[in-house]
Scaffold this motif. Sequence first.
Motif, PDB file in Angstrom:
ATOM      1  N   ALA A 108      -0.552  10.871  11.543  1.00 60.57           N
ATOM      2  CA  ALA A 108      -1.973  11.176  11.353  1.00 60.57           C
ATOM      3  C   ALA A 108      -2.800  10.646  12.523  1.00 60.57           C
ATOM      4  O   ALA A 108      -3.711  11.328  13.011  1.00 60.57           O
ATOM      5  CB  ALA A 108      -2.462  10.585  10.037  1.00 60.57           C
ATOM      6  N   TYR A 109      -2.496   9.445  12.992  1.00 58.01           N
ATOM      7  CA  TYR A 109      -3.220   8.889  14.135  1.00 58.01           C
ATOM      8  C   TYR A 109      -2.974   9.709  15.407  1.00 58.01           C
ATOM      9  O   TYR A 109      -3.887   9.934  16.188  1.00 58.01           O
ATOM     10  CB  TYR A 109      -2.819   7.427  14.383  1.00 58.01           C
ATOM     11  CG  TYR A 109      -3.517   6.450  13.473  1.00 58.01           C
ATOM     12  CD1 TYR A 109      -4.895   6.446  13.335  1.00 58.01           C
ATOM     13  CD2 TYR A 109      -2.790   5.518  12.745  1.00 58.01           C
ATOM     14  CE1 TYR A 109      -5.530   5.549  12.506  1.00 58.01           C
ATOM     15  CE2 TYR A 109      -3.412   4.613  11.908  1.00 58.01           C
ATOM     16  CZ  TYR A 109      -4.791   4.632  11.793  1.00 58.01           C
ATOM     17  OH  TYR A 109      -5.410   3.743  10.970  1.00 58.01           O
ATOM     18  N   ARG A 119       5.678   5.780   4.834  1.00 54.57           N
ATOM     19  CA  ARG A 119       4.227   5.580   4.911  1.00 54.57           C
ATOM     20  C   ARG A 119       3.816   5.288   6.343  1.00 54.57           C
ATOM     21  O   ARG A 119       2.831   5.836   6.850  1.00 54.57           O
ATOM     22  CB  ARG A 119       3.798   4.434   3.998  1.00 54.57           C
ATOM     23  CG  ARG A 119       2.293   4.167   4.053  1.00 54.57           C
ATOM     24  CD  ARG A 119       1.910   3.020   3.135  1.00 54.57           C
ATOM     25  NE  ARG A 119       2.545   1.772   3.517  1.00 54.57           N
ATOM     26  CZ  ARG A 119       1.976   0.865   4.320  1.00 54.57           C
ATOM     27  NH1 ARG A 119       0.791   1.071   4.818  1.00 54.57           N
ATOM     28  NH2 ARG A 119       2.613  -0.242   4.620  1.00 54.57           N
ATOM     29  N   TRP A 120       4.566   4.433   7.029  1.00 59.02           N
ATOM     30  CA  TRP A 120       4.263   4.129   8.426  1.00 59.02           C
ATOM     31  C   TRP A 120       4.377   5.385   9.292  1.00 59.02           C
ATOM     32  O   TRP A 120       3.556   5.629  10.186  1.00 59.02           O
ATOM     33  CB  TRP A 120       5.212   3.054   8.960  1.00 59.02           C
ATOM     34  CG  TRP A 120       4.876   1.688   8.449  1.00 59.02           C
ATOM     35  CD1 TRP A 120       5.518   1.001   7.467  1.00 59.02           C
ATOM     36  CD2 TRP A 120       3.795   0.860   8.876  1.00 59.02           C
ATOM     37  NE1 TRP A 120       4.914  -0.204   7.266  1.00 59.02           N
ATOM     38  CE2 TRP A 120       3.849  -0.328   8.122  1.00 59.02           C
ATOM     39  CE3 TRP A 120       2.793   1.003   9.823  1.00 59.02           C
ATOM     40  CZ2 TRP A 120       2.939  -1.361   8.275  1.00 59.02           C
ATOM     41  CZ3 TRP A 120       1.883  -0.032   9.988  1.00 59.02           C
ATOM     42  CH2 TRP A 120       1.966  -1.188   9.227  1.00 59.02           C
ATOM     43  N   ILE A 129       0.897   5.721  -0.140  1.00 55.67           N
ATOM     44  CA  ILE A 129       0.169   6.969   0.040  1.00 55.67           C
ATOM     45  C   ILE A 129       0.653   7.913  -1.049  1.00 55.67           C
ATOM     46  O   ILE A 129       1.849   8.190  -1.158  1.00 55.67           O
ATOM     47  CB  ILE A 129       0.424   7.572   1.435  1.00 55.67           C
ATOM     48  CG1 ILE A 129      -0.083   6.627   2.514  1.00 55.67           C
ATOM     49  CG2 ILE A 129      -0.244   8.934   1.554  1.00 55.67           C
ATOM     50  CD1 ILE A 129       0.255   7.077   3.921  1.00 55.67           C
ATOM     51  N   THR A 175       0.840  -1.186   0.000  1.00 58.30           N
ATOM     52  CA  THR A 175       0.000   0.000   0.000  1.00 58.30           C
ATOM     53  C   THR A 175       0.879   1.241   0.000  1.00 58.30           C
ATOM     54  O   THR A 175       1.866   1.310   0.728  1.00 58.30           O
ATOM     55  CB  THR A 175      -0.897   0.019   1.250  1.00 58.30           C
ATOM     56  OG1 THR A 175      -1.635  -1.190   1.301  1.00 58.30           O
ATOM     57  CG2 THR A 175      -1.860   1.179   1.214  1.00 58.30           C
ATOM     58  N   ALA A 198       4.021   8.571   8.307  1.00 52.16           N
ATOM     59  CA  ALA A 198       2.909   9.473   7.989  1.00 52.16           C
ATOM     60  C   ALA A 198       1.604   8.976   8.604  1.00 52.16           C
ATOM     61  O   ALA A 198       0.818   9.761   9.151  1.00 52.16           O
ATOM     62  CB  ALA A 198       2.768   9.611   6.477  1.00 52.16           C
ATOM     63  N   THR A 199       1.372   7.683   8.551  1.00 54.95           N
ATOM     64  CA  THR A 199       0.155   7.119   9.136  1.00 54.95           C
ATOM     65  C   THR A 199       0.163   7.281  10.648  1.00 54.95           C
ATOM     66  O   THR A 199      -0.848   7.664  11.247  1.00 54.95           O
ATOM     67  CB  THR A 199       0.037   5.624   8.766  1.00 54.95           C
ATOM     68  OG1 THR A 199       0.080   5.500   7.343  1.00 54.95           O
ATOM     69  CG2 THR A 199      -1.244   5.032   9.287  1.00 54.95           C
TER      70      THR A 199
END
Length: 89
Positions: free
Chosen positions: A34-35, A27-28, A10, A8, A30-31
């Motif tokens: 966001a959390y 990606r990890w 982004i 996956t 950024a995720t």
Amino acid sequence: MKPKPEETIIVIDRHGQQTAELTGWRRWLATGAAYVVFALVVMVGLAALLGMAMTFAMVLIVAIPLAIVLAGIAYATGLVKVDVRRDRF
């Protein structure tokens, strides 16, 4: 043998033009960021709602009965005169 699923990604685009793809550890990161931001927004919102609810409860539990008692004491000591004039209107 099953094919390996694609990782996956982004995709960040501006005005319909692709500018960046986040894969792997980015990606990890950024995720996760966001959390964390979402959790902080939710916690601040819940704290504000809890503060308003506690303020409302304290007004109902303390301030209103205190005002009634103080008005009763003022009436009993003669500091407040209640006068009903029937010929006023």
